[in-house]
Design a protein around this motif. Structure first.
Motif, PDB file in Angstrom:
ATOM      1  N   VAL A   1       6.727   6.213   7.281  1.00 42.30           N
ATOM      2  CA  VAL A   1       7.912   5.508   6.786  1.00 42.30           C
ATOM      3  C   VAL A   1       9.025   5.546   7.816  1.00 42.30           C
ATOM      4  CG1 VAL A   1       9.712   5.676   5.066  1.00 42.30           C
ATOM      5  CG2 VAL A   1       7.349   5.791   4.380  1.00 42.30           C
ATOM      6  N   LYS A   2       9.127   6.668   8.493  1.00 37.95           N
ATOM      7  CA  LYS A   2      10.146   6.752   9.556  1.00 37.95           C
ATOM      8  C   LYS A   2       9.858   5.732  10.634  1.00 37.95           C
ATOM      9  CE  LYS A   2      11.181  11.236  10.478  1.00 37.95           C
ATOM     10  NZ  LYS A   2      11.602  12.426  11.169  1.00 37.95           N
ATOM     11  N   GLY A   3       8.585   5.647  10.972  1.00 38.96           N
ATOM     12  CA  GLY A   3       8.238   4.715  12.034  1.00 38.96           C
ATOM     13  C   GLY A   3       8.431   3.276  11.635  1.00 38.96           C
ATOM     14  N   LEU A   4       8.309   3.003  10.344  1.00 35.45           N
ATOM     15  CA  LEU A   4       8.403   1.622   9.900  1.00 35.45           C
ATOM     16  C   LEU A   4       9.798   1.055  10.026  1.00 35.45           C
ATOM     17  CD1 LEU A   4       6.010   1.584   6.855  1.00 35.45           C
ATOM     18  CD2 LEU A   4       5.902   0.111   8.833  1.00 35.45           C
TER      19      LEU A   4
ATOM     20  N   PRO B   1      12.162   0.439   3.888  1.00 36.00           N
ATOM     21  CA  PRO B   1      13.189   1.377   4.331  1.00 36.00           C
ATOM     22  C   PRO B   1      13.885   0.966   5.609  1.00 36.00           C
ATOM     23  CG  PRO B   1      11.022   2.284   4.688  1.00 36.00           C
ATOM     24  CD  PRO B   1      10.846   1.054   3.875  1.00 36.00           C
ATOM     25  N   TRP B   2      13.313   0.054   6.328  1.00 38.33           N
ATOM     26  CA  TRP B   2      13.975  -0.287   7.561  1.00 38.33           C
ATOM     27  C   TRP B   2      14.932  -1.452   7.397  1.00 38.33           C
ATOM     28  CZ3 TRP B   2       8.836  -0.781   6.562  1.00 38.33           C
ATOM     29  CH2 TRP B   2       8.358  -2.083   6.393  1.00 38.33           C
ATOM     30  N   GLU B   3      14.941  -2.022   6.228  1.00 38.92           N
ATOM     31  CA  GLU B   3      15.860  -3.136   6.048  1.00 38.92           C
ATOM     32  C   GLU B   3      17.224  -2.619   5.650  1.00 38.92           C
ATOM     33  OE1 GLU B   3      14.344  -5.967   3.381  1.00 38.92           O
ATOM     34  OE2 GLU B   3      12.407  -5.943   4.378  1.00 38.92           O
ATOM     35  N   SER B   4      18.201  -3.307   6.106  1.00 43.11           N
ATOM     36  CA  SER B   4      19.552  -2.882   5.738  1.00 43.11           C
ATOM     37  C   SER B   4      19.780  -3.218   4.287  1.00 43.11           C
ATOM     38  CB  SER B   4      20.566  -3.609   6.613  1.00 43.11           C
ATOM     39  OG  SER B   4      20.487  -4.985   6.353  1.00 43.11           O
TER      40      SER B   4
ATOM     41  N   PRO C   1      22.145   7.182   0.688  1.00 43.04           N
ATOM     42  CA  PRO C   1      21.793   7.023   2.090  1.00 43.04           C
ATOM     43  C   PRO C   1      20.346   6.544   2.243  1.00 43.04           C
ATOM     44  CG  PRO C   1      22.043   9.331   1.536  1.00 43.04           C
ATOM     45  CD  PRO C   1      22.602   8.562   0.399  1.00 43.04           C
ATOM     46  N   PRO C   2      20.092   5.809   3.268  1.00 40.04           N
ATOM     47  CA  PRO C   2      18.813   5.112   3.388  1.00 40.04           C
ATOM     48  C   PRO C   2      17.581   6.021   3.296  1.00 40.04           C
ATOM     49  CG  PRO C   2      20.323   4.319   5.049  1.00 40.04           C
ATOM     50  CD  PRO C   2      21.009   5.464   4.337  1.00 40.04           C
ATOM     51  N   GLU C   3      17.704   7.227   3.749  1.00 39.74           N
ATOM     52  CA  GLU C   3      16.482   8.031   3.798  1.00 39.74           C
ATOM     53  C   GLU C   3      15.976   8.348   2.407  1.00 39.74           C
ATOM     54  OE1 GLU C   3      19.376   8.111   6.039  1.00 39.74           O
ATOM     55  OE2 GLU C   3      19.439  10.207   5.426  1.00 39.74           O
ATOM     56  N   CYS C   4      16.889   8.491   1.492  1.00 40.30           N
ATOM     57  CA  CYS C   4      16.440   8.879   0.167  1.00 40.30           C
ATOM     58  C   CYS C   4      16.090   7.691  -0.693  1.00 40.30           C
ATOM     59  CB  CYS C   4      17.532   9.689  -0.525  1.00 40.30           C
ATOM     60  SG  CYS C   4      17.930  11.171   0.396  1.00 40.30           S
ATOM     61  N   ARG C   5      16.058   6.580  -0.097  1.00 42.70           N
ATOM     62  CA  ARG C   5      15.962   5.379  -0.880  1.00 42.70           C
ATOM     63  C   ARG C   5      14.687   5.267  -1.680  1.00 42.70           C
ATOM     64  NH1 ARG C   5      19.507   1.986  -1.035  1.00 42.70           N
ATOM     65  NH2 ARG C   5      20.807   2.825   0.590  1.00 42.70           N
ATOM     66  N   ILE C   6      13.645   5.801  -1.143  1.00 39.29           N
ATOM     67  CA  ILE C   6      12.394   5.580  -1.846  1.00 39.29           C
ATOM     68  C   ILE C   6      12.165   6.569  -2.966  1.00 39.29           C
ATOM     69  CG2 ILE C   6      11.174   4.473   0.030  1.00 39.29           C
ATOM     70  CD1 ILE C   6      10.136   7.183   0.812  1.00 39.29           C
ATOM     71  N   TYR C   7      13.040   7.441  -3.138  1.00 33.52           N
ATOM     72  CA  TYR C   7      12.809   8.440  -4.183  1.00 33.52           C
ATOM     73  C   TYR C   7      13.639   8.112  -5.408  1.00 33.52           C
ATOM     74  CZ  TYR C   7      11.155  10.538  -0.007  1.00 33.52           C
ATOM     75  OH  TYR C   7      10.510  10.758   1.168  1.00 33.52           O
TER      76      TYR C   7
ATOM     77  N   PHE D   1       0.788  -1.232   0.000  1.00 31.62           N
ATOM     78  CA  PHE D   1       0.000   0.000   0.000  1.00 31.62           C
ATOM     79  C   PHE D   1       0.814   1.272   0.000  1.00 31.62           C
ATOM     80  CE2 PHE D   1      -4.042  -1.901   0.570  1.00 31.62           C
ATOM     81  CZ  PHE D   1      -3.862  -2.999   1.366  1.00 31.62           C
ATOM     82  N   LEU D   2       1.978   1.240   0.580  1.00 39.29           N
ATOM     83  CA  LEU D   2       2.629   2.512   0.863  1.00 39.29           C
ATOM     84  C   LEU D   2       3.819   2.802  -0.020  1.00 39.29           C
ATOM     85  CD1 LEU D   2       2.546   2.361   4.738  1.00 39.29           C
ATOM     86  CD2 LEU D   2       1.223   3.839   3.289  1.00 39.29           C
ATOM     87  N   ALA D   3       4.461   1.775  -0.482  1.00 38.18           N
ATOM     88  CA  ALA D   3       5.740   2.025  -1.145  1.00 38.18           C
ATOM     89  C   ALA D   3       5.527   2.607  -2.525  1.00 38.18           C
ATOM     90  CB  ALA D   3       6.510   0.718  -1.247  1.00 38.18           C
ATOM     91  N   ARG D   4       6.610   3.123  -3.038  1.00 38.87           N
ATOM     92  CA  ARG D   4       6.610   3.543  -4.442  1.00 38.87           C
ATOM     93  C   ARG D   4       6.329   2.329  -5.287  1.00 38.87           C
ATOM     94  NH1 ARG D   4       6.116   7.377  -3.614  1.00 38.87           N
ATOM     95  NH2 ARG D   4       7.198   9.327  -3.473  1.00 38.87           N
ATOM     96  N   GLY D   5       5.402   2.469  -6.173  1.00 34.60           N
ATOM     97  CA  GLY D   5       5.167   1.339  -7.061  1.00 34.60           C
ATOM     98  C   GLY D   5       4.348   0.248  -6.425  1.00 34.60           C
ATOM     99  N   ALA D   6       3.776   0.564  -5.317  1.00 30.49           N
ATOM    100  CA  ALA D   6       2.958  -0.466  -4.679  1.00 30.49           C
ATOM    101  C   ALA D   6       1.708  -0.693  -5.499  1.00 30.49           C
ATOM    102  CB  ALA D   6       2.589  -0.004  -3.278  1.00 30.49           C
ATOM    103  N   PRO D   7       1.242  -1.922  -5.529  1.00 26.90           N
ATOM    104  CA  PRO D   7       0.106  -2.234  -6.391  1.00 26.90           C
ATOM    105  C   PRO D   7      -1.184  -1.565  -5.945  1.00 26.90           C
ATOM    106  CG  PRO D   7       0.730  -4.106  -5.052  1.00 26.90           C
ATOM    107  CD  PRO D   7       1.791  -3.087  -4.881  1.00 26.90           C
ATOM    108  N   ARG D   8      -1.342  -1.380  -4.664  1.00 24.95           N
ATOM    109  CA  ARG D   8      -2.594  -0.768  -4.215  1.00 24.95           C
ATOM    110  C   ARG D   8      -2.232   0.476  -3.409  1.00 24.95           C
ATOM    111  NH1 ARG D   8      -6.457  -5.288  -1.726  1.00 24.95           N
ATOM    112  NH2 ARG D   8      -8.068  -3.961  -2.590  1.00 24.95           N
TER     113      ARG D   8
END
Lengths: 657, 270
Positions: free
Chosen positions: A378-381, A646-649, A613-619, A358-365
């Motif tokens: 996302v920070k909390g995740l 985002p929380w995975e290494s 860096p991890p924070e920018c990963r989703i962009y 549901f939340l990620a970039r490119g998520a199906p729903r």
């Protein structure tokens, strides 16, 4: 031995507090007054005369007078006193009700009162049964016989004591004068009718589960106790206040709305199962029923919360949303509920699954929440816990409530349901039928079975989940084992495994924008919105302004191309082989696709570099964007991407599982 | 020569030993019988106490009743303390018996006897503890009731519950007085008041449980279920229904006896 053990095992062994007992005792003592109490008369038996018998009508009259209530209520009150065991009937001793005629009752002696502090002991019951055995030469009622056998087995070690005590008590009772003997026997019998009723009787002493703390003990004034009081008062001070006119107005409104639906205040159609022992009401209102009742449908119109909390209402709403292609909101909300209330073991996986779906970039729903909420979520995740999706869930809930709910109530789906809803007729049972119903009482389905059925249903629903996006891809496959996508999959078979059944049929994978465009009602807004605004909403830049402008750049560029968005994105999506501009339709993957490694073209929005860096990963990375434009259909074997939470290494060594 | 003297010596020792064992066994049996009688007496006294306590707070309550209760309670206290001491002695004696048996050079046939004695002692122990527990719950209830219905003033009599009982302790006192226990006369102790009595009994109960490791689940009852039905050969007792018959004057002039409690056919056992 039932000796109180010195161990504090924090077990639940205490009867809960029954506050009515003290109050009933007060009333009973008032009844004893020779001047203002209930009038008593002697009971004439063949062998003797026993004083202090009172008639049912006298009791009812006294209660009605004392409390200024009408006769019907006085009758119920009197029946409650009898059911608790403070007054016992002399005739028809097994039915603990007050009859408003000349039938006789007597007060129970305080030794046999059902006081809070004295639990009913099984040893006493065993002694009583042994006494009855002696007296009636072994003729006991069926349930008494069963109890006797059971107690004989479990109390075998003290059975000799039980029998000896029974004999002694029997002989001691014989020493008394005849009228007193009769009275004592009546009292004892009445006591056990109250506390050991035959099975299937509704007893006033039913109290459910035992409690952990003993309500009879005083709470010790430890520092902890005072600290709790202080915290409580501090919180009371900090609480926001509401004007009483407002709160009372809300209560009045609530009462007015719900009074017709309350089974105590108004009629329960067809009949209240607690009164008539007929379970039609429950079967008609089960959660998976096809045709709901009119009352139930009316409840859905009261508030959105009512609609969602009724499973049948939720189904209806889901159907409506499916038609509107905005079902992901409800699905997300349900996923969040599942996370909140689920077991701690599955929490992490569930959070990941929800993020991916549901939340990620490119998520199906993909759901449409504002940038700030997305940022927080996302920070909390990174460190998922039970309430990590709370903000997003609230946002979606408000969205559904303000937007979809109103339209649902005007929709043909709802109107159809309302038209088909049934209004059952009231049952009119006579006495004989009521007794028959009472005899045919059966226990309901075990909650274990109900839970299994629910899980089966949920699995079935997940299996044919209404996919509300126009394109299918492997990300929309329901993943029953919650596979974790990690790292870069070197062997393609590894990544292909989770979604095998779907792979053959999946055409191109949509990007989130297409999903958003097609499915949400806000999609129209997005297309028209200015780039900066839309981007600020959709992708809250966490990095510097640089990425924001870059994203704005990319979107603008894409929109300027003038193709239909779907074609554009189709060209950029990983699975498309054909030239971008030539196809404006989604093409299914050719059948030989699964056998070979599908060359993964990285859409702009999927590529994630390791050194970012991890924070920018989703962009998306803008530099690739420019490069992509220059080689529209190149088939470089590029690093493919799974959606990484985002929380995975970001080590590539994370294998599957 | 020496072997014969040895054998004779051994035989003499054996016979003396056997005699002492027999004496011990007989002594133990006597003690057991005494404890059983005391147990019966305790049951009797506690039943009388229960009958008295059942009248507390009712119209039959009076200071006379409460005095009777105090006396009964004191008697029960004396029986309890004496019985607990004797049972402790009995159990410890049974503990030591098998040890003495082992040291005998010849296989003694008192081994199974000792085990039986041990079982009997344990059974008595368990019965005693159950009786004390039962009595304790009655005491607690009585204490609460006395607290709730103090008879200090004349006006408090108005709040007594009209239960139909008129006088309580008649006859019971006589029954209690019939109790004959050997140590009642011998060991005179001051009787405690109610609160102290409860506290001391509770303490005693806890202490006894911890001192003597008796597995109460190993004790079995000597009577099967439903045995007490046949036991009572005393005067046939009328059932409660018979007692509660009312006379109904029928139109025909004669009187019909009807059971007062159950008019309908709902119960045939009453």
């Amino acid at each position: 031995m039932t000796i109180r053990n010195a161990l504090r095992d924090h077990g639940q062994r205490y009867r809960p507090r029954m506050a009515c007992l003290k109050k009933a005792e007060k009333v009973l003592l008032e009844m004893q007054d020779p001047c203002t109490g209930v009038k008593s008369q002697p009971q004439r038996l063949v062998i003797t005369i026993i004083p202090h018998a009172i008639t049912g009508e006298d009791i009812i009259a006294w209660l009605a007078d004392r409390f200024q209530i009408d006769a019907q209520e006085a009758r119920s009150f009197g029946s409650m006193l009898v059911a608790l065991g403070y007054i016992y009937p002399l005739q028809d001793h097994k039915r603990l009700v007050i009859k408003p005629d000349a039938s006789l009752y007597r007060f129970q002696t305080p030794y046999f009162w059902p006081t809070q502090q004295w639990p009913v002991e099984d040893t006493d019951y065993a002694i009583y049964l042994a006494k009855r055995n002696i007296r009636k030469k072994g003729i006991l009622e069926l349930h008494e016989q069963e109890q006797y056998n059971h107690l004989h087995k479990w109390m075998n070690h003290k059975w000799d004591f039980v029998v000896m005590q029974a004999k002694e008590q029997y002989r001691a009772a014989k020493e008394r004068k005849k009228p007193d003997r009769v009275v004592f026997d009546c009292q004892e019998r009445a006591y056990w009718v109250v506390h050991r009723p035959p099975p299937g009787t509704v007893s006033a002493m039913d109290y459910g589960l035992d409690r952990r703390t003993d309500p009879n003990t005083d709470e010790t004034q430890t520092p902890d106790y005072y600290e709790r009081i202080m915290i409580f008062t501090q919180q009371s001070i900090m609480r926001p206040r509401v004007k009483s006119s407002v709160s009372i107005g809300a209560l009045v409104k609530y009462s007015a709305t719900y009074s017709g639906h309350d089974p105590f205040l108004s009629k329960c159609l067809p009949s209240s199962p607690w009164l008539t022992d007929d379970t039609t009401y429950w079967t008609m209102n089960m959660s998976n029923v096809e045709i709901p009742t009119k009352m139930r449908v009316e409840r859905w119109t009261f508030s959105f919360k009512e609609l969602l909390s009724d499973p049948r209402g939720r189904d209806d709403f889901r159907l409506f949303l499916k038609k509107e292609f905005s079902g992901e909101n409800l699905a997300f909300w349900e996923g969040c509920e599942d996370l909140k209330w689920g077991t701690a073991v599955t929490m992490r996986e569930k959070a990941e699954q929800i993020y991916k779906t549901f939340l990620a970039r490119g998520a199906p729903r993909w759901i449409n929440i504002d940038g700030k909420t997305m940022e927080i979520t996302v920070k909390g995740l990174k460190h998922p816990h039970r309430y990590v999706l709370d903000a997003a869930q609230t946002h979606i809930y408000m969205l559904m409530k303000k937007d979809s709910y109103g339209r649902y109530l005007k929709s043909p789906v709802f109107k159809e349901t309302l038209k088909k809803a049934i209004c059952p007729e009231e049952h009119k049972f006579n006495e004989v039928q009521l007794e028959q119903n009472a005899r045919n009482r059966r226990p309901s389905l075990s909650p274990i079975i109900i839970r299994q059925q629910e899980q089966e249903q949920r699995a079935k629903m997940a299996a044919n989940a209404p996919v509300d996006i126009t394109q299918l891809c492997r990300f929309t496959t329901p993943v029953p084992h919650l596979a974790v996508y990690t790292g870069i999959p070197d062997p393609p078979s590894v990544t292909a495994s989770p979604s095998l059944p779907f792979l053959a049929h999946t055409p191109v994978c949509p990007s989130p924008i297409s999903v958003a465009l097609d499915s949400t009602s806000a999609s129209e807004r997005r297309m028209e919105a200015s780039d900066g605004e839309g981007n600020a909403e959709v992708r809250a830049p966490e990095g510097g302004n640089l990425s924001k402008s870059r994203m704005a750049l990319s979107l603008r560029r894409l929109l300027k191309r003038g193709c239909s968005p779907s074609a554009m994105f189709a060209s950029l999506s990983p699975k498309c082989h054909t030239a971008a501009t030539t196809s404006s339709r989604i093409q299914p993957i050719t059948p030989d696709e699964p056998s070979q490694a599908p060359p993964r073209r990285i859409g702009n929005f999927f590529q994630i570099k390791v050194d970012i860096p991890p924070e920018c990963r989703i962009y998306p990375i803008e530099s690739e964007d420019e490069d992509e434009e220059n080689r529209p259909a190149s088939r470089d074997a590029v690093v493919t991407e799974e959606i990484i939470c985002p929380w995975e290494s970001l080590t590539r060594q994370n294998g599957t599982g | 020569m020496t072997s014969q003297a040895d054998t004779e010596l051994r035989l003499a020792v054996m016979s003396r030993w056997r005699r002492s064992v027999d004496e011990l066994t007989a002594g133990r049996r006597r003690q057991q019988a005494e404890c059983e009688r005391a147990q019966n007496a305790l049951s009797r006294v506690t039943s009388c106490f229960q009958q008295l306590a059942a009248s507390l707070g009712s119209s039959a309550d009076s200071s006379f009743l409460r005095e009777e209760m105090d006396e009964t309670r004191a008697l029960a206290h004396r029986i309890c303390s004496g019985l607990s001491r004797r049972l402790l002695r009995l159990l410890s004696a049974c503990d030591s018996a098998p040890v003495a048996c082992d040291s005998a050079p010849v296989a003694c046939d008192s081994a199974p006897v000792a085990v039986d004695d041990r079982h009997a002692a344990e059974r008595l122990w368990v019965l005693f503890l159950s009786a004390v527990e039962n009595f304790l719950s009655d005491l607690r209830r009585a204490k609460d009731l006395i607290g709730q219905f103090p008879l200090t003033q004349r006006s408090s009599r108005r709040s007594l519950v009209n239960t139909g009982c008129t006088d309580g302790p008649v006859g019971l006192a006589a029954r209690v007085a019939l109790v004959q226990i050997p140590w009642l006369v011998l060991e005179e102790e001051p009787s405690p008041d109610l609160t102290n009595h409860i506290a001391s009994l509770e303490a005693q109960l806890g202490e006894l449980q911890q001192r003597v490791p008796v597995a109460f689940w190993s004790v079995e009852s000597t009577q099967p279920a439903w045995a007490e039905v046949l036991s009572d050969a005393e005067d046939p007792e009328e059932s409660l229904e018979d007692l509660m018959e009312v006379e109904v004057a029928s139109s025909g002039g004669g009187s019909i006896r009807l059971p007062a409690c159950c008019q309908g056919t709902c119960c045939w056992v009453g």
